[in-house]
Every structure is written in structure tokens, then in C-alpha cells.
Design a protein around this motif. Structure first.
Motif, short mmCIF file in Angstrom:
data_model
loop_
_atom_site.label_atom_id
_atom_site.label_comp_id
_atom_site.label_asym_id
_atom_site.label_seq_id
_atom_site.Cartn_x
_atom_site.Cartn_y
_atom_site.Cartn_z
N THR A 40 -0.06 9.85 -11.50
CA THR A 40 -0.11 10.21 -12.91
C THR A 40 0.26 9.06 -13.85
OG1 THR A 40 0.58 12.42 -12.20
CG2 THR A 40 0.55 12.01 -14.55
N SER A 41 1.11 8.15 -13.40
CA SER A 41 1.64 7.10 -14.28
C SER A 41 0.57 6.32 -15.05
CB SER A 41 2.52 6.13 -13.48
OG SER A 41 3.71 6.75 -13.10
N VAL A 52 7.72 10.76 -21.02
CA VAL A 52 7.51 9.31 -21.02
C VAL A 52 7.52 8.77 -22.45
CG1 VAL A 52 5.79 7.49 -20.59
CG2 VAL A 52 6.31 9.18 -18.81
N ASN A 53 6.90 9.48 -23.36
CA ASN A 53 6.89 9.05 -24.76
C ASN A 53 8.30 9.04 -25.36
OD1 ASN A 53 4.10 8.69 -24.85
ND2 ASN A 53 3.71 10.81 -25.44
N ARG A 62 -7.93 9.80 -13.50
CA ARG A 62 -7.90 10.63 -14.70
C ARG A 62 -8.51 12.02 -14.47
NH1 ARG A 62 -6.48 9.41 -19.54
NH2 ARG A 62 -6.48 7.18 -19.02
N GLN A 111 10.19 5.73 -24.08
CA GLN A 111 9.43 4.47 -24.15
C GLN A 111 10.32 3.24 -24.21
OE1 GLN A 111 6.33 3.40 -23.95
NE2 GLN A 111 5.42 5.40 -23.57
N TRP A 129 5.04 15.68 -18.49
CA TRP A 129 5.63 14.39 -18.13
C TRP A 129 5.25 13.32 -19.14
CZ3 TRP A 129 4.27 10.00 -14.46
CH2 TRP A 129 5.39 9.19 -14.27
N SER A 130 4.05 13.40 -19.68
CA SER A 130 3.61 12.45 -20.71
C SER A 130 4.53 12.54 -21.92
CB SER A 130 2.17 12.75 -21.12
OG SER A 130 1.75 11.88 -22.15
N HIS A 131 4.93 13.75 -22.26
CA HIS A 131 5.85 13.95 -23.39
C HIS A 131 7.19 13.29 -23.10
CE1 HIS A 131 7.84 15.86 -26.75
NE2 HIS A 131 8.75 16.37 -25.93
N ILE A 135 -1.17 8.49 -17.86
CA ILE A 135 -0.43 8.84 -19.08
C ILE A 135 0.14 7.61 -19.79
CG2 ILE A 135 0.13 11.13 -18.20
CD1 ILE A 135 2.97 10.12 -17.70
N ALA A 160 1.17 17.15 -16.03
CA ALA A 160 0.99 15.79 -16.54
C ALA A 160 1.30 15.73 -18.03
CB ALA A 160 -0.43 15.31 -16.26
N ALA A 161 0.92 16.76 -18.76
CA ALA A 161 1.18 16.79 -20.21
C ALA A 161 2.68 16.82 -20.49
CB ALA A 161 0.50 18.00 -20.83
#
Length: 202
Positions: A129-130, A101-102, A83, A105, A97-99, A133, A94-95
């Protein structure tokens, strides 16, 4: 580290493989997993080397298994220690990619397979990163095992002509690029089918 290293290593291992088959196989297996676990460059050349040393069925199984196991160990390490690294060195990436991923889902497995086939995100970045996030282990591990198969196929095929390669760019031909694009498209078909089905039901 490069094609010349792979050629030299291939010559040495080809001589030892006949006499110490399982020792060489185990050394290959552990080295590949070590590189993947700690996000150290070089596994691409081991993938090429597998095509030179082993029959295709064994080579593809080795590469996919080692990739999945090594990525899983990296995932576990990052879940405990990653982290701060991610927040310090790749916060914006990362932010973003997090978006994504969401947004995916409901079909993360297919999304991970797509990312492993395509070069949009480096494998080491996905591995580190997986867990940070919130990508669950199941789609991460199985998506990796299935997703690395098409690019590994290309590398293993290149490995059969290892001594003719002059650089890593020689690995990819127009046919292999088209094949990867096709496989990437196929990995997204279940997502598109599900969306169309939902639209008809609504």
C-alpha cells in the motif's frame, strides 16, 4: 509454513552449512527476499531459522537487510502494479491508513519504524500500500530496516531454541512483548519531543 517445517529445514541446512556455508547463506538470502518481494507468507520462520543457523550479529544483519530489500522490491512492484489491487481489495483500509500517513508527514520515518515494531498493520499490507498512498521511498526503506530489528531480535532468540518450540506462539514471552512495547514507545519519542518544542515556540 510452520514451526515443524522450520525444524525440518533447520536440520537439513545445519548439515549442509558446514560444507557449503556460502551456498546456504546465499540461498537463505535469496529465498527471504523472494518471499518479501511477492508478499508470500513464511519469512517469519526464516527469521527464526536464522537464529538457529547463524551467530546473532550475522542473523540480525541478514534479517534486517533481507526485510528492507524484499520490502523495497515489493514497494517497486506495487508502485507499478499495485494501485488496482489496493483499490479492489482494501479500499477502506488503505483510505484509513492514507489519512494516518498524511497526519504523520513530518515524521514518517519514526511512524514507519513504529508500524514495523507493532502488529497494527501487517508488513505485507504496508509494503503493497505504501507507494499507492504516497509514502516516499526513503522513510519506507530505512524505517523498515530499523523497525524490523526489535521483532527480529525476538525471533532470532527463539531460533536458538528452535527444537524446543511447538508453535509460533512460543516465540513471544512476557519479557519479549514488554521489550517490543518499550521499543515502540522509544520510536515515538522524537515525535513527542518535536511537538512539545513546537508548542513552546508558538
Amino acid at each position: 509454513m510452520d514451526i515443524e517445517d522450520a525444524k525440518n529445514l533447520g536440520k537439513v541446512l545445519a548439515n549442509y552449512k558446514d560444507r557449503y556455508y556460502f551456498t546456504v547463506l546465499l540461498a537463505y538470502f535469496l529465498t527471504y527476499i523472494f518471499l518479501q518481494s511477492f508478499a508470500i507468507p513464511g519469512s517469519i520462520f526464516l527469521s527464526i531459522l536464522s537464529g538457529f543457523l547463524y551467530p546473532f550479529p550475522l542473523a540480525i544483519f541478514l534479517v534486517c537487510t533481507c526485510s528492507a530489500l524484499g520490502a523495497s522490491f515489493c514497494y517497486l512492484l506495487s508502485s507499478q502494479l499495485g494501485r488496482k489491487i489496493v483499490q479492489r481489495y482494501f479500499p477502506e483500509r488503505a483510505a484509513k491508513w492514507s489519512h494516518q500517513v498524511n497526519k504523520h508527514q513530518d515524521h514518517l520515518l519514526n511512524y514507519i519504524i513504529f508500524l514495523r515494531i507493532t502488529p497494527f498493520l501487517p508488513n505485507w499490507f504496508i509494503n503493497i500500500t505504501s507507494p499507492v498512498i504516497g509514502v516516499p521511498a526513503y522513510p519506507f526503506i530505512f524505517g523498515t530496516f530499523l523497525g524490523v530489528a526489535p521483532p527480529s531480535f525476538v525471533m532470532i532468540q527463539a531460533g536458538t531454541t528452535l527444537h524446543e518450540l511447538t508453535s509460533s506462539a512460543d516465540i513471544y514471552s512476557m519479557n519479549s512483548i514488554l521489550m517490543l512495547c518499550l521499543m515502540a514507545g522509544v520510536s515515538l519519542l522524537p515525535i513527542l519531543f518535536k511537538r512539545k518544542l513546537q508548542e513552546k515556540l508558538e
